[in-house]
Design a protein around this motif. Structure first.
Motif, PDB file in Angstrom:
ATOM      1  N   THR A  46       0.807  -1.215   0.000  1.00 17.57           N
ATOM      2  CA  THR A  46       0.000   0.000   0.000  1.00 17.57           C
ATOM      3  C   THR A  46       0.845   1.272   0.000  1.00 17.57           C
ATOM      4  OG1 THR A  46      -0.138  -0.056   2.415  1.00 17.57           O
ATOM      5  CG2 THR A  46      -1.915  -1.143   1.196  1.00 17.57           C
ATOM      6  N   ASP A  47       2.161   1.152  -0.017  1.00 19.07           N
ATOM      7  CA  ASP A  47       3.052   2.304  -0.019  1.00 19.07           C
ATOM      8  C   ASP A  47       2.788   3.178  -1.250  1.00 19.07           C
ATOM      9  OD1 ASP A  47       5.648   3.631   1.022  1.00 19.07           O
ATOM     10  OD2 ASP A  47       6.031   3.268  -1.120  1.00 19.07           O
ATOM     11  N   VAL A  48       2.517   4.458  -1.033  1.00 21.16           N
ATOM     12  CA  VAL A  48       2.147   5.367  -2.117  1.00 21.16           C
ATOM     13  C   VAL A  48       3.276   5.503  -3.140  1.00 21.16           C
ATOM     14  CG1 VAL A  48       1.452   7.727  -2.708  1.00 21.16           C
ATOM     15  CG2 VAL A  48       0.472   6.611  -0.715  1.00 21.16           C
ATOM     16  N   ASP A  49       4.532   5.538  -2.694  1.00 22.67           N
ATOM     17  CA  ASP A  49       5.642   5.660  -3.641  1.00 22.67           C
ATOM     18  C   ASP A  49       5.691   4.451  -4.586  1.00 22.67           C
ATOM     19  OD1 ASP A  49       6.453   8.140  -2.707  1.00 22.67           O
ATOM     20  OD2 ASP A  49       7.859   7.279  -1.255  1.00 22.67           O
ATOM     21  N   LEU A  50       5.466   3.250  -4.048  1.00 21.11           N
ATOM     22  CA  LEU A  50       5.423   2.055  -4.898  1.00 21.11           C
ATOM     23  C   LEU A  50       4.237   2.112  -5.850  1.00 21.11           C
ATOM     24  CD1 LEU A  50       6.324  -0.860  -2.459  1.00 21.11           C
ATOM     25  CD2 LEU A  50       7.628  -0.095  -4.448  1.00 21.11           C
ATOM     26  N   ARG A  51       3.091   2.541  -5.342  1.00 20.46           N
ATOM     27  CA  ARG A  51       1.900   2.637  -6.199  1.00 20.46           C
ATOM     28  C   ARG A  51       2.117   3.629  -7.340  1.00 20.46           C
ATOM     29  NH1 ARG A  51      -3.134   3.551  -2.589  1.00 20.46           N
ATOM     30  NH2 ARG A  51      -1.689   4.699  -1.266  1.00 20.46           N
ATOM     31  N   ARG A  52       2.800   4.712  -7.079  1.00 16.03           N
ATOM     32  CA  ARG A  52       3.120   5.679  -8.144  1.00 16.03           C
ATOM     33  C   ARG A  52       4.086   5.061  -9.161  1.00 16.03           C
ATOM     34  NH1 ARG A  52       3.484   9.868  -3.785  1.00 16.03           N
ATOM     35  NH2 ARG A  52       1.520  10.991  -3.937  1.00 16.03           N
ATOM     36  N   ARG A  53       5.059   4.325  -8.655  1.00 15.48           N
ATOM     37  CA  ARG A  53       6.076   3.731  -9.523  1.00 15.48           C
ATOM     38  C   ARG A  53       5.461   2.760 -10.539  1.00 15.48           C
ATOM     39  NH1 ARG A  53      11.220   0.110  -7.492  1.00 15.48           N
ATOM     40  NH2 ARG A  53      12.029  -0.303  -9.559  1.00 15.48           N
ATOM     41  N   TYR A  54       4.465   1.981 -10.120  1.00 17.19           N
ATOM     42  CA  TYR A  54       3.892   0.963 -10.996  1.00 17.19           C
ATOM     43  C   TYR A  54       2.552   1.375 -11.604  1.00 17.19           C
ATOM     44  CZ  TYR A  54       7.655  -1.880  -9.334  1.00 17.19           C
ATOM     45  OH  TYR A  54       8.913  -2.349  -9.058  1.00 17.19           O
ATOM     46  N   GLY A  65      -8.968   8.573  -8.539  1.00 21.78           N
ATOM     47  CA  GLY A  65      -8.075   9.302  -7.644  1.00 21.78           C
ATOM     48  C   GLY A  65      -6.611   9.096  -7.954  1.00 21.78           C
ATOM     49  N   GLY A  66      -6.313   8.313  -8.984  1.00 25.93           N
ATOM     50  CA  GLY A  66      -4.928   8.080  -9.386  1.00 25.93           C
ATOM     51  C   GLY A  66      -4.191   7.128  -8.454  1.00 25.93           C
ATOM     52  N   PRO A  67      -2.866   7.144  -8.518  1.00 28.03           N
ATOM     53  CA  PRO A  67      -2.064   6.192  -7.753  1.00 28.03           C
ATOM     54  C   PRO A  67      -2.153   6.356  -6.238  1.00 28.03           C
ATOM     55  CG  PRO A  67      -0.657   7.779  -8.853  1.00 28.03           C
ATOM     56  CD  PRO A  67      -2.048   8.013  -9.347  1.00 28.03           C
ATOM     57  N   SER A  68      -2.624   7.500  -5.767  1.00 36.20           N
ATOM     58  CA  SER A  68      -2.755   7.686  -4.316  1.00 36.20           C
ATOM     59  C   SER A  68      -4.135   7.279  -3.807  1.00 36.20           C
ATOM     60  CB  SER A  68      -2.447   9.127  -3.931  1.00 36.20           C
ATOM     61  OG  SER A  68      -3.319  10.007  -4.603  1.00 36.20           O
ATOM     62  N   SER A  69      -5.013   6.808  -4.706  1.00 32.51           N
ATOM     63  CA  SER A  69      -6.350   6.357  -4.320  1.00 32.51           C
ATOM     64  C   SER A  69      -6.258   5.188  -3.343  1.00 32.51           C
ATOM     65  CB  SER A  69      -7.125   5.911  -5.565  1.00 32.51           C
ATOM     66  OG  SER A  69      -8.292   5.222  -5.202  1.00 32.51           O
ATOM     67  N   GLU A  70      -7.052   5.234  -2.294  1.00 35.36           N
ATOM     68  CA  GLU A  70      -7.058   4.139  -1.312  1.00 35.36           C
ATOM     69  C   GLU A  70      -7.594   2.843  -1.910  1.00 35.36           C
ATOM     70  OE1 GLU A  70      -5.723   4.151   1.795  1.00 35.36           O
ATOM     71  OE2 GLU A  70      -4.982   6.119   1.207  1.00 35.36           O
ATOM     72  N   ALA A  71      -8.313   2.947  -3.025  1.00 35.19           N
ATOM     73  CA  ALA A  71      -8.856   1.754  -3.673  1.00 35.19           C
ATOM     74  C   ALA A  71      -7.796   0.982  -4.448  1.00 35.19           C
ATOM     75  CB  ALA A  71      -9.998   2.141  -4.609  1.00 35.19           C
ATOM     76  N   TYR A  72      -6.681   1.623  -4.766  1.00 35.86           N
ATOM     77  CA  TYR A  72      -5.612   1.021  -5.579  1.00 35.86           C
ATOM     78  C   TYR A  72      -4.505   0.483  -4.685  1.00 35.86           C
ATOM     79  CZ  TYR A  72      -1.359   1.228  -8.522  1.00 35.86           C
ATOM     80  OH  TYR A  72      -0.166   0.967  -9.162  1.00 35.86           O
TER      81      TYR A  72
END
Length: 122
Positions: A46-54, A65-72
């Protein structure tokens, strides 16, 4: 060889990975008459930096909500064993190429493992 899967946090697979980290991922290529099965351990990230990376832009339709969305969330799969059959590439076990070639993790490297005669893979 780590595999990253972007998915919805509310899906069953996320709950299943949280309860049991052992997973199998399967791919096939009908044109090459090949398939690959990766057995490994999975982790929900759930780390936001990892979610942005991928993150992939085309996912915005699922996650407005993009990569920072709690659903992702991400599922990270660390392989421990790989089974491969590729008739077009002549990657087959003998006799007759009816069993997959098996690679097993050995620390930071891979070694050829035994093919189990009675094991069926998809």
């Amino acid at each position: 060889l780590t595999t990253w899967i972007g998915t919805n946090a509310g899906l069953r697979k996320v709950k299943e990975v949280s309860a049991n980290k052992k997973v199998a991922l399967a791919w096939s290529d009908a044109k090459r008459h090949s398939n690959l099965v990766v057995h490994g351990s999975a982790f929900v990230e759930t780390d936001v930096d990892l979610r942005r990376r991928y993150w992939k832009p085309e996912w915005r339709m699922f996650f407005p909500g993009g990569p920072s969305s709690e659903a992702y969330v991400l599922i990270r799969v660390v392989p421990e064993k790989i089974e491969l059959m590729d008739f077009a590439g002549s990657i087959l076990c003998e006799p007759f190429g009816l069993r997959p070639t098996v690679l097993e993790r050995d620390g930071y490297s891979w070694r050829k493992g035994p093919s189990r005669q009675n094991e069926v893979t998809a």
